[in-house]
Design an enzyme around this catalytic site. Sequence first.
Site, PDB file in Angstrom:
ATOM      1  N   LYS A   1       8.731 -13.918 -23.938  1.00 42.52           N
ATOM      2  CA  LYS A   1       8.184 -12.567 -23.816  1.00 42.52           C
ATOM      3  C   LYS A   1       8.366 -12.031 -22.392  1.00 42.52           C
ATOM      4  CE  LYS A   1       6.752 -11.927 -28.021  1.00 42.52           C
ATOM      5  NZ  LYS A   1       7.422 -10.924 -28.885  1.00 42.52           N
TER       6      LYS A   1
ATOM      7  N   TYR B   1       6.813 -19.340 -26.024  1.00 43.78           N
ATOM      8  CA  TYR B   1       6.475 -17.990 -26.484  1.00 43.78           C
ATOM      9  C   TYR B   1       6.271 -17.037 -25.307  1.00 43.78           C
ATOM     10  CZ  TYR B   1       4.027 -14.202 -28.885  1.00 43.78           C
ATOM     11  OH  TYR B   1       3.656 -12.972 -29.362  1.00 43.78           O
TER      12      TYR B   1
END
Length: 236
Positions: A141, A137
Site C-alpha cells: 500500500k 500488505y
Amino acid sequence: MAVAGGSGGSSGRACFVLGASGETGRVLLRELLARRLFARVTLVGRRRLSLGEEMGAAVEQAVVDFERLSEHAAAFQGHDVGFCCLGTTKAKAGADGFVRVDRDYVVQAAELARAGGCKHFVLQSSQGANQHSRFLYLRVKGEVENLVQAVGFDRCTILRPAVLLCKRQESRPMEWMAQQFLGAVARVFPTAYSVPVETVARAMVASVLQPGEGKVEVLENRVIHELGKAVPQQGT
C-alpha cells in the site's frame, strides 16, 4: 468541515471507477449516481457487472484484461476524475497476485488515466501504509501510494481508512469476527480503529466537491470520518 455542492451540477464532467465490484466501490457508485456529479461514469473492470436496469443505463462499462492493460488505453480516455477502489487479498490471490492487483494494476491504470487527460486521481489505500513496513500488505500500500503520486496528476487524493465495516458478499469468517469486535469498539472510539464503507465512499465524493489542499492530499481515518459526515446522506 464544510463541503460545497452536495448534489447535481455535473457540468459535462466524466469519471471512471476501478474496483466497482468491491465493497467500497459498490457504495461509491451508488453515491456518484445519486448525486449526479458527473455526466459520464465509466466502470473499468475485468467483467461486466449486473447493475439492474436503472443503474445500468446510467453508466458505461469498459471490460479490460489487466494483464494486458496497455492495450486498453481507450478505456481511460477523457475522464476528469478517476476513483480507485481496486484490491484483493493475499489469501485470495496469493502474495504475487496481491502485489500484482493492489500495486501493479493500479499504477498502470493511473498512468493510462493521466495520459488520457485525467486531472484528479482518488485512491483508496489503507491505514498504516508504509513502503518500509515489514508487513506485505502495508508495504505494498505504501509503494502504490508513492508510485501513483509520481504519475503526476494535477491532484492526487489518498484515503487511508482503518478496518472497513461492511457486510461482505464473500465469506471471510475471521474478518467478520474482527468487524463484530471493532463495531463495538467504534461506539466508544468512533474514528480510531474502523470506518464504515459508506463513510469512505462519501469521503471520496467529498474530496471531489471541495478544493484541494496541495497537489497531494493524504486523508487519515479521522479525516475520512469528518469528510464522510460533511456530505449529506441522500434523502436527508
